[in-house]
Design an enzyme around this catalytic site. Structure first.
Site, mmCIF file in Angstrom:
data_model
loop_
_atom_site.group_PDB
_atom_site.id
_atom_site.type_symbol
_atom_site.label_atom_id
_atom_site.label_comp_id
_atom_site.label_asym_id
_atom_site.label_seq_id
_atom_site.Cartn_x
_atom_site.Cartn_y
_atom_site.Cartn_z
ATOM 1 N N SER A 21 -28.583 100.888 30.000
ATOM 2 C CA SER A 21 -27.871 99.900 29.189
ATOM 3 C C SER A 21 -27.872 100.321 27.722
ATOM 4 O O SER A 21 -26.838 100.271 27.045
ATOM 5 C CB SER A 21 -28.550 98.531 29.312
ATOM 6 O OG SER A 21 -28.542 98.088 30.644
ATOM 7 N N ARG A 46 -30.904 95.647 20.595
ATOM 8 C CA ARG A 46 -31.471 94.690 21.556
ATOM 9 C C ARG A 46 -30.685 93.378 21.551
ATOM 10 O O ARG A 46 -30.514 92.742 22.590
ATOM 11 C CB ARG A 46 -32.966 94.442 21.333
ATOM 12 C CG ARG A 46 -33.597 93.591 22.448
ATOM 13 C CD ARG A 46 -35.100 93.721 22.559
ATOM 14 N NE ARG A 46 -35.504 94.977 23.129
ATOM 15 C CZ ARG A 46 -35.565 95.250 24.436
ATOM 16 N NH1 ARG A 46 -35.255 94.320 25.338
ATOM 17 N NH2 ARG A 46 -35.936 96.426 24.862
ATOM 18 N N HIS A 49 -27.754 94.060 23.612
ATOM 19 C CA HIS A 49 -28.203 94.117 25.000
ATOM 20 C C HIS A 49 -28.343 92.704 25.578
ATOM 21 O O HIS A 49 -28.027 92.451 26.741
ATOM 22 C CB HIS A 49 -29.553 94.859 25.039
ATOM 23 C CG HIS A 49 -30.177 94.958 26.391
ATOM 24 N ND1 HIS A 49 -31.262 94.192 26.765
ATOM 25 C CD2 HIS A 49 -29.884 95.734 27.460
ATOM 26 C CE1 HIS A 49 -31.592 94.497 28.010
ATOM 27 N NE2 HIS A 49 -30.785 95.422 28.454
#
Lengths: 214, 214
Positions: A21, A46, A49
């Site tokens: 990812s 992040r 994500h």
């Protein structure tokens, strides 16, 4: 398992999925011609994500040296106070506790509910007052309530209480942008997501990004 | 309180803020020329309220009569199973319990962790197997793990177990779109957010939207 050509299941081990990812996120940032300052990169990635939303590249704001300050705070055992149980539940509390820090959310406290009613304030605002009495540095991770940010600003201006760090990521349409701008106008160390977007998941993701770096 | 012209704090009672937010969302939907089918409107608007992201108008997919089916399930006491403690924590469990339903998340169960390790599966997939043994109708509210959706699909195809309802809103870059397409290809009643976006907050918001309508 049936799959269309376009949407193929990749058989990866669970631990490989996160790695893959982040590779995709990095590739797409390059494709979009976006460069993120090295210090902030792991946080921005992040957040992407967590949200699958590249808009955060444009809106995440970091005060000077914010990442270093937040790392130091966690390393030295700072607590985290959230404004939702969802954010609390998303933070990796076991990893945080290794450094001596605890995560709290006072939103469901009976005392907070009672005081909020008596004083005609939001529970989030009362929670912030309660958190300001914690006798160690506190990182505020706000993913929902603009009134939490407004209360932190008022405490800072009116009582001299200075939060060690503010993560400001409430989401919404009323007072959200204005509340973020209030904190942006102070010298409190912050990571703020300017604009309407954010959420408990975003606030938790920012906390975890830093915890995982240590 | 200092405010820039552009970002003014509106002094509203807490209960007025949600109302005003939904008014803004409705106004902006009109400005964007977007019409949402009446049955789905309160769900789509609550998802926008949770995310401040109008993209969901384009990606939320409802199976035939999905909203009526989900309302009936909750009214008759169906349980909800989530794939994250964040989603569990976001669902209004007190309101759900008035209809006889409970919300569960098995992700932190020791037994689930052990089985996942032994069988080299994700905890999310093992959680779904465990949930499929619940002896009443279950609404699955998936906001994180594509492997949860994949496992539900496998159970349906291979064992004949049919989930009463699937809310499919995992977020991410690997297998997320493909997992959603698997459920979209079945006759399981669903609300699925096509594409990469979603999250525990989105899954919880969809549950709460329906609970609040009853």
């Amino acid at each position: 398992m049936e799959n269309t050509e376009q949407h193929k299941i990749e058989y990866l081990l669970p631990e490989e999925i996160e790695k893959r990812s982040f590779e995709i996120i990095s590739e797409e940032l390059v494709q979009r011609g976006i460069q993120i300052p090295a210090e902030e990169e792991f946080i921005t990635k992040r957040v992407i994500h967590t949200s699958a939303d590249f808009d955060y590249v444009q809106t995440l704001c970091f005060s000077n040296g914010a990442v270093t300050i937040m790392k130091d705070l966690i390393r030295k055992g700072a607590d985290i106070v959230t404004d939702t149980n969802m954010a609390l539940s998303g933070i990796n509390k076991r990893a945080l506790s290794k450094f001596g820090g605890m995560a709290h959310c006072f939103m469901a406290d009976e005392e907070v509910a009672l005081l909020a009613k008596q004083r005609n304030m939001t529970r989030a605002a009362v929670s912030m007052e309660k958190a300001s009495a914690i006798e160690k540095p506190v990182i505020f991770a706000i993913g929902n309530a603009p009134t939490a940010l407004i209360k932190l600003y008022e405490l800072f201006r009116e009582t001299g209480y200075k939060p060690a760090f503010v993560i400001g990521a409430p989401v919404g349409f009323v007072n959200v942008e204005a509340a973020k701008e209030l904190i942006l106008g102070t010298d409190i160390p912050y990571i703020i997501n300017r604009g309407r977007k954010g959420g408990s998941n975003i606030a938790a993701a920012i906390c975890n990004a830093v915890i995982y770096q240590l």
